[in-house]
Scaffold this active site. Sequence first.
Site, PDB file in Angstrom:
ATOM      1  N   ASP A 149       0.833  -1.206   0.000  1.00 21.73           N
ATOM      2  CA  ASP A 149       0.000   0.000   0.000  1.00 21.73           C
ATOM      3  C   ASP A 149       0.871   1.260   0.000  1.00 21.73           C
ATOM      4  OD1 ASP A 149      -2.078   1.754   0.337  1.00 21.73           O
ATOM      5  OD2 ASP A 149      -2.849   0.854   2.181  1.00 21.73           O
ATOM      6  N   GLY A 198      -5.584   3.808  -7.550  1.00 25.76           N
ATOM      7  CA  GLY A 198      -5.889   4.189  -8.926  1.00 25.76           C
ATOM      8  C   GLY A 198      -5.257   5.500  -9.361  1.00 25.76           C
ATOM      9  N   ASP A 219     -10.724   4.157  -1.278  1.00 31.31           N
ATOM     10  CA  ASP A 219     -11.399   3.140  -0.455  1.00 31.31           C
ATOM     11  C   ASP A 219     -12.913   3.075  -0.682  1.00 31.31           C
ATOM     12  OD1 ASP A 219      -8.879   2.934   0.536  1.00 31.31           O
ATOM     13  OD2 ASP A 219      -9.463   3.065   2.640  1.00 31.31           O
TER      14      ASP A 219
HETATM   15  C1  GAL Z   1      -5.621   2.256   2.966  1.00 31.88           C
HETATM   16  C2  GAL Z   1      -6.109   1.135   2.063  1.00 31.88           C
HETATM   17  C3  GAL Z   1      -7.076   0.291   2.846  1.00 31.88           C
HETATM   18  C4  GAL Z   1      -6.375  -0.264   4.067  1.00 31.88           C
HETATM   19  C5  GAL Z   1      -5.763   0.866   4.895  1.00 31.88           C
HETATM   20  C6  GAL Z   1      -4.886   0.335   6.023  1.00 31.88           C
HETATM   21  O1  GAL Z   1      -4.713   3.028   2.269  1.00 31.88           O
HETATM   22  O2  GAL Z   1      -6.717   1.692   0.936  1.00 31.88           O
HETATM   23  O3  GAL Z   1      -7.584  -0.744   2.031  1.00 31.88           O
HETATM   24  O4  GAL Z   1      -5.378  -1.164   3.646  1.00 31.88           O
HETATM   25  O5  GAL Z   1      -4.946   1.704   4.090  1.00 31.88           O
HETATM   26  O6  GAL Z   1      -4.241   1.329   6.735  1.00 31.88           O
END
Ligand code: GAL
Length: 401
Positions: A149, A198, A219
């Site tokens: 991420d 994206g 999200d």
């Molecule tokens: C966001 C991600 C989520 C989750 C979260 C955890 O950036 O889009 O799906 O993984 O971080 O901190």
Amino acid sequence: MRPRLYAALLLALLSPLATSQNQPAVPPAATPPMGWNSWNWFAEKVTDKDVRQAADLLVSSGMRDAGYVYVNIDDTWEGTRDAKGVLHANEKFPDMKALADYVHSKGLKLGIYSSPGLKTCARFEGSEGHEQQDADLYASWGIDFLKYDLCSLHKEMGVMAPGDKLKQNVIMRDAYMKMHLAIVKAGRPMVYSICQYGHDSSWEWAAEVGGNMWRTTADIDSTFFRIAQIGREQAGLAQYAGTGHWNDPDMLELGNGKLTADENRSHMGLWAMLAAPLAGNNLTQLSPNVLAVLTNREIIAIDQDRLGRQAERIYAKGPIEIWSRPLADGTVALAIFNFGEDESFLRGFSLHLAASGAANGWNARDVWAGKDLGPINDNYKFTLKRHASLIFTLSRGQAHN
Ligand code: GAL
């Protein structure tokens, strides 16, 4: 360079390594990965106990046997690095290897989460500067899936190349590629799930850096508004998905909020049409409706179809949309959605069979109803309630063979 050419070159370069380290001939994620992910329900509270319970529930609910095999721990498992730089899980996860063994003993696979930046989105330890060490650690635990991420790297890119978007993009791709190569070198097959919301048209480059799936969106949440918004935004992305590399419109929200039975079907049906990875929901309070929708074998078969062709939108007018995808057996899946707030009587509406690759007179099966309807025409009459949908599979009639 085109993604496929690049991937082929990369594979050729790495193949001696790959063979010597038992990389499989078939890439991971030959079909869209299915399973569970801790984030949408447990968020930062997830513990070893929750993950074991999720594994147990996947088995006892019948979801594993329907194809949901990945048990993915999202953010907040990370502890600190020791003097040698080796990362340890925090107190919520006392023994990651034992957890992996437990999950594997149930016939399931274990996934984990990190970031190419210094910090994850929940501000835990990221993998920057420790990519190989972390990939080796995951392999030693028996990890089968990594969600990577962007998180703090986004800010870091801005600091490293202020105002230079192109350079920032190169830094980001390099960081994703670095972990891909580290996973390959670690020698244990892992699905590589790129989470980057994206930005910068992730679908255009994520496969080049080894991604088996990549988020195409920010999200999701458990409202039908957000689910429909994300689903509809996927128009135009089908060409980027295929065997081993999938667009990821984010996780399923069935059972997490207050979706109605029609909304559950529309969410699951659209994700199946999109050949989306399927995971994410709360397993601790599975209602019969949610479970039936999640485990509908014919819907799952559409999602997992081995041709791997994601649906494209062939009609959109107001709240009504038609999406279609060809399936490996020569049939066509056709889905009609009413994203609007009112029941639609679809007056003067055409199914657009030719645009879907089918034709008037083909046999239709109503997938959610599990019913063969016989020959169908463009002027098939039906209504769709608010947020409801219909999915047909269409096959050439005997007379046309
Ligand atoms: C966001 C991600 C989520 C989750 C979260 C955890 O950036 O889009 O799906 O993984 O971080 O901190």
